[in-house]
Design a protein around this motif. Structure first.
Motif, PDB file in Angstrom:
ATOM      1  N   ILE A   1      14.815  26.850 -34.187  1.00  0.00           N
ATOM      2  CA  ILE A   1      13.783  27.174 -35.429  1.00  0.00           C
ATOM      3  C   ILE A   1      14.292  27.268 -36.576  1.00  0.00           C
ATOM      4  CG2 ILE A   1      12.176  29.182 -35.931  1.00  0.00           C
ATOM      5  CD1 ILE A   1      12.164  30.164 -33.376  1.00  0.00           C
ATOM      6  N   VAL A   2      13.682  26.671 -37.353  1.00  0.00           N
ATOM      7  CA  VAL A   2      14.048  25.894 -39.134  1.00  0.00           C
ATOM      8  C   VAL A   2      13.181  26.453 -40.148  1.00  0.00           C
ATOM      9  CG1 VAL A   2      15.813  24.377 -40.160  1.00  0.00           C
ATOM     10  CG2 VAL A   2      15.664  24.098 -37.992  1.00  0.00           C
ATOM     11  N   HIS A   3      13.655  26.993 -40.714  1.00  0.00           N
ATOM     12  CA  HIS A   3      13.118  28.116 -41.672  1.00  0.00           C
ATOM     13  C   HIS A   3      14.380  27.487 -43.035  1.00  0.00           C
ATOM     14  CE1 HIS A   3      10.517  29.895 -39.330  1.00  0.00           C
ATOM     15  NE2 HIS A   3      11.437  30.705 -39.009  1.00  0.00           N
ATOM     16  N   PHE A   4      13.791  26.453 -43.889  1.00  0.00           N
ATOM     17  CA  PHE A   4      14.242  25.965 -44.775  1.00  0.00           C
ATOM     18  C   PHE A   4      14.505  26.749 -45.959  1.00  0.00           C
ATOM     19  CE2 PHE A   4      14.741  21.979 -42.532  1.00  0.00           C
ATOM     20  CZ  PHE A   4      16.016  21.862 -42.504  1.00  0.00           C
ATOM     21  N   GLN A   5      15.113  27.417 -47.221  1.00  0.00           N
ATOM     22  CA  GLN A   5      14.839  27.740 -47.983  1.00  0.00           C
ATOM     23  C   GLN A   5      15.364  26.612 -49.041  1.00  0.00           C
ATOM     24  OE1 GLN A   5      15.034  31.278 -49.022  1.00  0.00           O
ATOM     25  NE2 GLN A   5      15.086  30.294 -50.711  1.00  0.00           N
TER      26      GLN A   5
END
Length: 123
Positions: free
Chosen positions: A69-73
């Motif tokens: 699960i990747v949440h890009f800033q």
């Protein structure tokens, strides 16, 4: 004769404008290329020989096979909060460092760094 001079001046003016526009476009393109290189530079600081080590190949395999699960800033720079299904918690990571215990132990790319590099097409 005077009409020829006016036409010549218009042609020269058009050529100058054309060259100025292309010079401006080339300058913008080169700035964009420089910025793109700067955004991926942290990953390329790791020497190629490091990626050939057995432990690194295992980390790369994990990055390819595990679900993340990747949440890009900042997607352009590769800065993200990331969690693999086998991780106990989410960590902050970019192409050059990670908060996970694996990276802190050996300061080599972990599966999180490899995952971001894969997503950005660097591997």
């Amino acid at each position: 004769m005077e009409g020829d001079i006016v036409v010549l001046k218009i042609i020269i003016g058009a050529v100058v404008v054309f060259l100025a526009v292309w010079a401006w476009k080339i300058r913008i393109y080169l700035k964009w290329q420089k910025k793109a290189k700067a955004n991926v530079a942290p990953f390329y600081r790791f020497p190629e020989r490091i990626h050939q080590l057995p432990a690194q190949k295992e980390k790369l395999r994990q990055a390819k096979e595990e679900s993340f699960i990747v949440h890009f800033q900042d997607e352009e720079k590769g800065l993200a909060r990331i969690k693999a299904e086998s991780d106990p918690e989410e960590v902050w990571c970019n192409l050059g460092m990670c908060q996970c215990a694996t990276y802190k132990a050996d300061h080599r790319p972990c599966k999180h760094i490899y995952k971001i590099a894969l997503m950005k097409g660097l591997i």
